[in-house]
Design a protein around this motif. Structure first.
Motif, PDB file in Angstrom:
ATOM      1  N   THR A   1       0.836  -1.208   0.000  1.00 49.44           N
ATOM      2  CA  THR A   1       0.000   0.000   0.000  1.00 49.44           C
ATOM      3  C   THR A   1       0.869   1.255   0.000  1.00 49.44           C
ATOM      4  N   GLY A   2       2.012   1.172   0.687  1.00 46.95           N
ATOM      5  CA  GLY A   2       2.905   2.334   0.753  1.00 46.95           C
ATOM      6  C   GLY A   2       3.418   2.745  -0.618  1.00 46.95           C
ATOM      7  N   ILE A   3       3.805   1.753  -1.425  1.00 46.28           N
ATOM      8  CA  ILE A   3       4.343   2.113  -2.747  1.00 46.28           C
ATOM      9  C   ILE A   3       3.223   2.614  -3.663  1.00 46.28           C
ATOM     10  N   LEU A   4       2.023   2.052  -3.541  1.00 49.25           N
ATOM     11  CA  LEU A   4       0.909   2.516  -4.381  1.00 49.25           C
ATOM     12  C   LEU A   4       0.533   3.963  -4.036  1.00 49.25           C
ATOM     13  N   LYS A   5       0.521   4.267  -2.732  1.00 44.30           N
ATOM     14  CA  LYS A   5       0.237   5.651  -2.298  1.00 44.30           C
ATOM     15  C   LYS A   5       1.304   6.608  -2.818  1.00 44.30           C
ATOM     16  N   ALA A   6       2.566   6.180  -2.714  1.00 47.94           N
ATOM     17  CA  ALA A   6       3.681   7.034  -3.161  1.00 47.94           C
ATOM     18  C   ALA A   6       3.606   7.298  -4.660  1.00 47.94           C
ATOM     19  N   ILE A   7       3.248   6.271  -5.442  1.00 50.69           N
ATOM     20  CA  ILE A   7       3.137   6.444  -6.896  1.00 50.69           C
ATOM     21  C   ILE A   7       2.021   7.445  -7.207  1.00 50.69           C
ATOM     22  N   LYS A   8       0.872   7.248  -6.547  1.00 52.49           N
ATOM     23  CA  LYS A   8      -0.270   8.143  -6.819  1.00 52.49           C
ATOM     24  C   LYS A   8       0.091   9.598  -6.479  1.00 52.49           C
ATOM     25  N   LYS A   9       0.809   9.766  -5.371  1.00 52.95           N
ATOM     26  CA  LYS A   9       1.128  11.114  -4.894  1.00 52.95           C
ATOM     27  C   LYS A   9       2.232  11.789  -5.710  1.00 52.95           C
ATOM     28  N   SER A  10       3.282  11.034  -6.040  1.00 57.25           N
ATOM     29  CA  SER A  10       4.501  11.680  -6.560  1.00 57.25           C
ATOM     30  C   SER A  10       4.997  11.193  -7.912  1.00 57.25           C
ATOM     31  N   ALA A  11       4.322  10.194  -8.522  1.00 57.41           N
ATOM     32  CA  ALA A  11       4.813   9.670  -9.806  1.00 57.41           C
ATOM     33  C   ALA A  11       3.666   9.540 -10.798  1.00 57.41           C
ATOM     34  N   PRO A  12       3.088  10.675 -11.224  1.00 54.99           N
ATOM     35  CA  PRO A  12       1.899  10.639 -12.090  1.00 54.99           C
ATOM     36  C   PRO A  12       2.146  10.025 -13.462  1.00 54.99           C
ATOM     37  N   THR A  13       3.426   9.878 -13.855  1.00 56.80           N
ATOM     38  CA  THR A  13       3.738   9.310 -15.173  1.00 56.80           C
ATOM     39  C   THR A  13       3.655   7.784 -15.192  1.00 56.80           C
ATOM     40  N   VAL A  14       3.594   7.153 -14.002  1.00 58.81           N
ATOM     41  CA  VAL A  14       3.522   5.689 -13.939  1.00 58.81           C
ATOM     42  C   VAL A  14       2.143   5.220 -14.404  1.00 58.81           C
ATOM     43  N   LYS A  15       2.163   4.329 -15.384  1.00 56.40           N
ATOM     44  CA  LYS A  15       0.903   3.811 -15.940  1.00 56.40           C
ATOM     45  C   LYS A  15       0.664   2.334 -15.605  1.00 56.40           C
ATOM     46  N   ARG A  16       1.771   1.602 -15.355  1.00 57.00           N
ATOM     47  CA  ARG A  16       1.641   0.163 -15.093  1.00 57.00           C
ATOM     48  C   ARG A  16       2.361  -0.203 -13.800  1.00 57.00           C
ATOM     49  N   VAL A  17       1.679  -0.969 -12.939  1.00 56.71           N
ATOM     50  CA  VAL A  17       2.300  -1.494 -11.727  1.00 56.71           C
ATOM     51  C   VAL A  17       2.072  -3.006 -11.709  1.00 56.71           C
ATOM     52  N   VAL A  18       3.143  -3.761 -11.491  1.00 52.58           N
ATOM     53  CA  VAL A  18       3.048  -5.216 -11.379  1.00 52.58           C
ATOM     54  C   VAL A  18       3.480  -5.602  -9.969  1.00 52.58           C
ATOM     55  N   VAL A  19       2.639  -6.366  -9.271  1.00 56.79           N
ATOM     56  CA  VAL A  19       2.906  -6.739  -7.880  1.00 56.79           C
ATOM     57  C   VAL A  19       3.156  -8.250  -7.812  1.00 56.79           C
ATOM     58  N   THR A  20       4.230  -8.646  -7.119  1.00 55.74           N
ATOM     59  CA  THR A  20       4.488 -10.071  -6.901  1.00 55.74           C
ATOM     60  C   THR A  20       3.586 -10.559  -5.789  1.00 55.74           C
ATOM     61  N   SER A  21       2.621 -11.390  -6.139  1.00 57.89           N
ATOM     62  CA  SER A  21       1.783 -12.033  -5.126  1.00 57.89           C
ATOM     63  C   SER A  21       2.210 -13.496  -5.046  1.00 57.89           C
ATOM     64  N   SER A  22       1.276 -14.404  -4.863  1.00 60.29           N
ATOM     65  CA  SER A  22       1.660 -15.795  -4.666  1.00 60.29           C
ATOM     66  C   SER A  22       0.442 -16.708  -4.781  1.00 60.29           C
ATOM     67  N   PHE A  23       0.717 -17.988  -5.050  1.00 58.48           N
ATOM     68  CA  PHE A  23      -0.338 -19.006  -4.973  1.00 58.48           C
ATOM     69  C   PHE A  23      -0.907 -19.043  -3.551  1.00 58.48           C
ATOM     70  N   ALA A  24      -0.108 -18.588  -2.583  1.00 58.09           N
ATOM     71  CA  ALA A  24      -0.577 -18.509  -1.194  1.00 58.09           C
ATOM     72  C   ALA A  24      -1.813 -17.626  -1.071  1.00 58.09           C
ATOM     73  N   ALA A  25      -1.986 -16.681  -2.006  1.00 61.84           N
ATOM     74  CA  ALA A  25      -3.157 -15.797  -1.998  1.00 61.84           C
ATOM     75  C   ALA A  25      -4.320 -16.387  -2.796  1.00 61.84           C
ATOM     76  N   ILE A  26      -4.103 -17.580  -3.377  1.00 61.17           N
ATOM     77  CA  ILE A  26      -5.142 -18.267  -4.171  1.00 61.17           C
ATOM     78  C   ILE A  26      -5.676 -19.492  -3.424  1.00 61.17           C
TER      79      ILE A  26
END
Length: 339
Positions: free
Chosen positions: A107-132
């Protein structure tokens, strides 16, 4: 060429992802926990200038503002690959050591991108089968796991043991990411990569066999003769090669159709016995391997859940490596540190 921020650059998956990003011609800044880790990565790419590979030190990803400065760049970032999250069971406090870094880091990196990096269009997050996976349903032979499944684990269950804590950390972090996008409506889309057991050659700096990533430990232990008398229970019988996981991250960033999707990135099934057989076949110098009569390490008798990796193949175009190629390349990479 895309300007990319890669978090957790010295990690097992991230090191392969960094390698692929650079091969694809992208310009990368990667976060690391210390200058020493930055120096080790830099040693692997002596010919690259700061315009192609640079570093930003983030000592603790669990701090609320950990990524506030990391997301600011000149030239500005267009994509972020967030791989930094703990995966080990050497912990004293499940909340503090596993759940907080995973959730707050995401959540911290997503908030930081929204606040200070408006040029970012794509975010890829490493999740896991543990979340499935739904561990409460056991082997669940009648079920096919896919991106439609979400682990229903509760906060209370998360506190039961480190494995539950790890599964909860990945589940809560991924859910928090999707919730953020839904509520905050940022300029960027997210994709998540959900691999099961990840094996494969080590390309990040490794100073001893003791510091190996958790998944690869069983390949090391088999070669060291620790399974000679009995092969341990395999656990989660689904796997993927780390190089295919790295490719999934890069493709999810590059391919427009990947936006807003989860990807269950898995080759299929494996057993610990198969790993031992592959080592025996390809590395006769390792003498203390199990024989055909050694007990353990097989598939469950009553069958088990099925897996659907169709989306990874159709959208990302992944062609999965075989278990034999993976194990052979892993052993070769570990021989350089004394296996």
């Amino acid at each position: 060429m895309t300007r990319v921020l890669l978090t957790g650059g010295s990690g097992f998956i991230a090191a392969h992802t960094l390698d692929l990003l650079l091969k694809h011609g992208h310009s990368v800044v990667t976060t690391v926990r210390s200058q020493e880790k930055a120096d080790k990565i830099k040693e692997a790419y002596p010919d690259l200038g700061k315009d192609k590979l640079d570093f930003f030190i983030v000592e603790d990803i669990a701090k609320e503002d950990a990524f506030d400065k990391a997301v600011i760049s000149n030239p500005p970032f267009e994509a972020v690959l967030h791989t930094a999250s703990p995966f080990h069971f050497k912990i004293t406090d499940i909340q503090k050591d596993l759940i907080d870094p995973a959730v707050t880091g995401t959540t911290g990196i997503l908030k930081a991108i929204k606040k200070s990096a408006p040029t970012v269009k794509r975010v890829v997050v490493t999740s896991s089968f543990a979340a499935i996976i739904n561990p409460d349903n056991g082997l669940w032979p009648e079920h096919t796991y896919s991106e439609e499944d979400f682990n229903p684990i509760t906060q209370e269950q998360a506190m039961e043991n480190p494995m539950s804590g790890y599964r909860a950390s990945k589940t809560f972090a991924e859910k928090a990411a999707w919730d953020f996008v839904e509520k905050e409506k940022p300029n960027f889309t997210i994709s998540t990569i959900n691999p099961p057991m990840v094996f494969g050659p080590v390309v990040h700096y490794l100073n001893s066999l003791d510091n190996l990533n958790t998944s690869n430990e069983r390949i090391r232990d088999a070669a060291l003769g620790k399974f000679k008398d009995e092969i341990p229970y395999t656990g989660v019988h689904v796997w993927v090669d780390v190089r295919d996981v790295a490719e999934a991250h890069v493709k999810a960033m590059e391919i427009p159709e990947a936006a807003g999707k989860r990807f269950f990135v898995t080759t299929g099934y494996f057993s610990n016995r198969e790993i031992c057989d592959i080592i025996k076949k390809n590395f006769p110098q390792y003498k203390d391997l199990p024989s055909e009569t050694t007990p353990g390490g097989t598939f469950p008798e009553g069958g088990m859940f099925k897996v659907n990796n169709k989306r990874s193949v159709e959208v990302l175009g992944l062609k999965f490596r075989s278990l034999e190629e993976c194990v052979v390349d892993t052993i070769k990479s570990l021989q350089s540190v004394g296996l």
